[in-house]
Motif scaffolding. Structure first.
Motif, PDB file in Angstrom:
ATOM      1  N   ASP A  93       0.808  -1.236   0.000  1.00  0.00           N
ATOM      2  CA  ASP A  93       0.000   0.000   0.000  1.00  0.00           C
ATOM      3  C   ASP A  93       0.833   1.274   0.000  1.00  0.00           C
ATOM      4  O   ASP A  93       0.277   2.378   0.022  1.00  0.00           O
ATOM      5  N   ASP A  94       2.160   1.157  -0.087  1.00  0.00           N
ATOM      6  CA  ASP A  94       2.949   2.366  -0.356  1.00  0.00           C
ATOM      7  C   ASP A  94       2.672   2.825  -1.784  1.00  0.00           C
ATOM      8  O   ASP A  94       2.964   3.955  -2.153  1.00  0.00           O
ATOM      9  N   GLU A  96      -0.519   2.675  -2.865  1.00  0.00           N
ATOM     10  CA  GLU A  96      -1.986   2.852  -2.835  1.00  0.00           C
ATOM     11  C   GLU A  96      -2.448   3.864  -3.883  1.00  0.00           C
ATOM     12  O   GLU A  96      -1.922   4.982  -3.955  1.00  0.00           O
ATOM     13  N   ASP A 100      -4.683   2.175  -9.861  1.00  0.00           N
ATOM     14  CA  ASP A 100      -6.146   1.961  -9.954  1.00  0.00           C
ATOM     15  C   ASP A 100      -6.608   1.868 -11.403  1.00  0.00           C
ATOM     16  O   ASP A 100      -7.625   1.256 -11.703  1.00  0.00           O
ATOM     17  N   TYR A 110      -4.247  -3.567  -2.802  1.00  0.00           N
ATOM     18  CA  TYR A 110      -3.062  -3.022  -2.122  1.00  0.00           C
ATOM     19  C   TYR A 110      -3.006  -3.658  -0.740  1.00  0.00           C
ATOM     20  O   TYR A 110      -3.982  -3.575   0.018  1.00  0.00           O
ATOM     21  N   LYS A 112      -1.205  -4.171   3.038  1.00  0.00           N
ATOM     22  CA  LYS A 112      -0.484  -3.363   4.046  1.00  0.00           C
ATOM     23  C   LYS A 112       1.022  -3.642   3.967  1.00  0.00           C
ATOM     24  O   LYS A 112       1.453  -4.810   4.016  1.00  0.00           O
ATOM     25  N   ARG A 113       1.772  -2.583   3.877  1.00  0.00           N
ATOM     26  CA  ARG A 113       3.239  -2.728   3.862  1.00  0.00           C
ATOM     27  C   ARG A 113       3.708  -3.147   5.252  1.00  0.00           C
ATOM     28  O   ARG A 113       3.118  -2.748   6.250  1.00  0.00           O
TER      29      ARG A 113
END
Ligand code: C2G
Length: 133
Positions: A93-94, A96, A100, A110, A112-113
């Protein structure tokens, strides 16, 4: 068979990468990883410790990874999605929102990092640890 695709440099492989790959695989049955070539890394302004061949070899050794392909440029993603019949595109998600536009071709997820680890952190920590050795 649900096919998942992700991209990255994956230098100095660490548990943040592994956790990303594990969760990406859990979204389907077949995980394709596009690893940045050394030339593309230059475009990304990333200097990796391991060259492309080594980063590819390490990815191929990971149980969650089914296929490793080259990432040569920013614009190949939609072609790769079509070429490999991808159902889900995954990134940490860096990134995010950055991809799209791909949701006209497939699902975009995405994840979670993983906090507290990164290739640059490893390099920095080692530099401090072994400074002057
Ligand atoms: N990652 C993570 N947690 C970390 C470090 C990385 O979840 N602590 C994820 C990133 O979000 C990315 C993947 O692991 O989805 C690979 O990270 P990098 O090798 O740093 O890839 P990057 O430079 O972001 O290149 O076209 C897309 C680019 O090639 C992505």
């Amino acid at each position: 068979m649900k096919r998942v695709l992700t991209y990255g440099t994956f230098d100095l492989m660490h548990y943040g990468h592994i956790r990303l790959l594990k969760r990406a695989k859990e979204l389907g049955d077949y995980l394709i990883v596009a690893v940045s070539t050394d030339e593309f890394n230059k475009l990304k302004e990333k200097k990796s410790y391991h060259n492309f061949e080594t980063r590819k070899l390490m990815l191929e050794a990971i149980r969650y990874v089914d296929l490793v392909i080259e990432e040569n440029d920013w614009d190949q993603k939609s072609d790769d999605i079509k070429k490999y019949y991808v159902d889900t595109f995954v990134m940490g998600d860096d990134w995010e929102g950055q991809f799209d536009n791909l949701n006209k071709y497939c699902e975009v997820v995405y994840l979670k990092r993983t906090n507290g680890i990164s290739t640059s952190k490893i390099k920095k920590d080692l530099e401090i640890e072994f400074k002057g050795v």
